[in-house]
Structures are given as structure tokens and as C-alpha cells.
Design an enzyme around this catalytic site. Sequence first.
Site, PDB file in Angstrom:
ATOM      1  CB  THR A  23      -0.709   0.263   0.749  1.00 34.96           C
ATOM      2  OG1 THR A  23      -1.523  -1.451   1.345  1.00 34.96           O
ATOM      3  CG2 THR A  23      -1.839   1.060   1.522  1.00 34.96           C
ATOM      4  CE1 TYR A  49     -17.001   0.196  -1.173  1.00 34.80           C
ATOM      5  CE2 TYR A  49     -17.736  -0.876  -2.241  1.00 34.80           C
ATOM      6  CZ  TYR A  49     -18.031   0.398  -1.941  1.00 34.80           C
ATOM      7  OH  TYR A  49     -18.621   0.583  -2.555  1.00 34.80           O
ATOM      8  CE1 TYR A  61      -1.456  -5.218   6.941  1.00 37.02           C
ATOM      9  CE2 TYR A  61      -1.379  -4.464   4.465  1.00 37.02           C
ATOM     10  CZ  TYR A  61      -1.203  -3.970   5.660  1.00 37.02           C
ATOM     11  OH  TYR A  61      -1.058  -2.337   5.905  1.00 37.02           O
ATOM     12  NE  ARG A  87      -3.354   1.607   4.889  1.00 37.83           N
ATOM     13  CZ  ARG A  87      -3.590   3.105   4.163  1.00 37.83           C
ATOM     14  NH1 ARG A  87      -4.120   3.268   3.392  1.00 37.83           N
ATOM     15  NH2 ARG A  87      -2.470   3.766   4.607  1.00 37.83           N
ATOM     16  CE  LYS A  96       1.947  -4.335   7.054  1.00 40.30           C
ATOM     17  NZ  LYS A  96       2.577  -3.285   6.362  1.00 40.30           N
ATOM     18  CB  ILE A 144       5.368  -5.696   7.022  1.00 36.25           C
ATOM     19  CG1 ILE A 144       6.359  -7.016   6.967  1.00 36.25           C
ATOM     20  CG2 ILE A 144       5.759  -4.543   5.479  1.00 36.25           C
ATOM     21  CD1 ILE A 144       5.179  -8.122   6.202  1.00 36.25           C
TER      22      ILE A 144
END
Length: 289
Positions: free
Chosen positions: A45, A108, A134, A139, A163, A205
Site C-alpha cells: 500500500t 470494501y 495482512y 483500511r 502482518k 513490515i
Amino acid sequence: MMFKGTGVALVTPFKKDQSVDFEALEKLVDFTIDGGVDFLVALGTTAETPTLTKAEKLDVLNCIIKHNQKRKPIVLGLGANNTQELLAGLNEYPMQEVDGILSVVPYYNKPSQEGIFQHFSALAEATDKPIILYNVPGRTVTNMLPATALRLANAFPHIVAIKEASGNMAQCMELVQGAPAHFAVLSGDDNLIVPQLSIGFKGVISVAANSYPKDFCAMVNAGLQEDFVTARNLHYKLLKGIDLLFAEGNPTGVKYVLHKLGLLENVLRLPLIPASETLSQQLDQYLNS
């Protein structure tokens, strides 16, 4: 486990005309490796990947692979909220040249926990590359619960890490406590890595490792060695600088700092914009302190 310590989620430098600046990208690879990072993450990202064309993504990855010259393991960011699109991506990149995949929880469309399990199961069945899950609910909206992550880890030996960027320390502890031997819990929250190392995380990360690689890597290494006096001192040295990096979105602060260091132009692609005058002054004060 090659994915431990500090991984850096590399930014994508742009020229003033908005084209990708590959020379600056090579400088950034060297800067972070010289600073002590343990592995490189391409097309995460932080790389403004949603604004890159397919051709640009491939060119960015190939630039990192070529310039790295196998000095450090490379992880490819490969995520989608369309499972078939994710699987198709495996055929679009030189997978033989990367050491692992970082794949985000579908965003989303808010899948259920079973939907998340089946999504990552489909990825794991389609590749033998090591996979890092992840989880970043800030987000993606959807939070992958520890039970789902651990179910995936136990089902597929090449799902080797997560992550975890929920910021929920109780959830973090549940992951560490239940993790099988082959599965590492990595941080996705730069300002929490020291306490997370104390509860059993294996690394991070990082975004901040673009900007402050030497101090950041030294902090993580101290924590991994259980030298928490050194780690804590570095944590508080970096804390303000880390928080400022994220104050107006990512990688807005990172690109400003790297521009001040002479590594790249302070250029982002819309909808992200460069740091405001206020944030720029605050970062200047931090860098000069």
C-alpha cells in the site's frame, strides 16, 4: 523463516512529471539495505500501488529485483477483493524472482470469516510461494480474527506469517499464543513494535524504515534480543517522527522526509497530496532535533 526482523514497505518515487523515478527507487533500495533492513516489500500500500498501471507495477518490481541483486529477500504485495483477480495476478509477475507474497484481507466488500478463509485458501492452493497474510481493518473494514488466521496457518504450511495491523494488543497476544511453530506474527504498526516484540512478535513490515532505517532496525534488533532498555530508548527517540509520517496519510510524510534527505522528489499521485506546510515544518523540527 526469512521474514523476520525489519521488512520495509518501499515507496514508489515519482518524477515531477508523475512518471516513475527508477533511479530514485534504486537509491531507496540501497538506502534501506545499508540501514539494516532484513527484507524488501514491493508493491505494498505504501507504494501507492492503487495508482500504478499494470505495466508500471511490473516495471517497479523488476527494478527492485534487478537492483537488489539477491542481497535481501523480496516480498511481493499481491492482494485483491476479487479472488479470481488475485489468482490471475500470479501469472502477471516473475514469481520465480520473489521470495514470498504479502496478501491483504479483501477490502470494501466485507467478506465473512469463512469467506476470508476460502479466499486465502484459494491463493494457497494456487501457489507454493510463502504467503504472509495482512490484516489491516483500518483500511479494509473487515477484521480477520485470530481464529481465522490460525486456521489458515494450520491448514497450509506455506502460509508462514501474518502482518497484524489491528492495533489490538489482546488480538495480537491471541495470535502469538496460538501460532504454530512455522508461523510468525509480524507488526504492521510501527509505533507498537517494541511492546509487540515483548509479547512474541518476530518483526515488522515497516513504513518508517524507509525514512529512519538505521534507528528503526536497531530498535527492532534490540527488541528481538530482549534488550528492551535499548529498544525503549530508540522507541521514544523515533515515536514523534513515526507519528508525523502518518499524520496526513501514507506515504505523504515518508516522501517529504526522503525528499529532505535528497533521495527522491516530493511527488505523490492523487488522491494523495504532498505534506502541508504545517506538517512539513513539524517534520523539519523533528529531523533537526
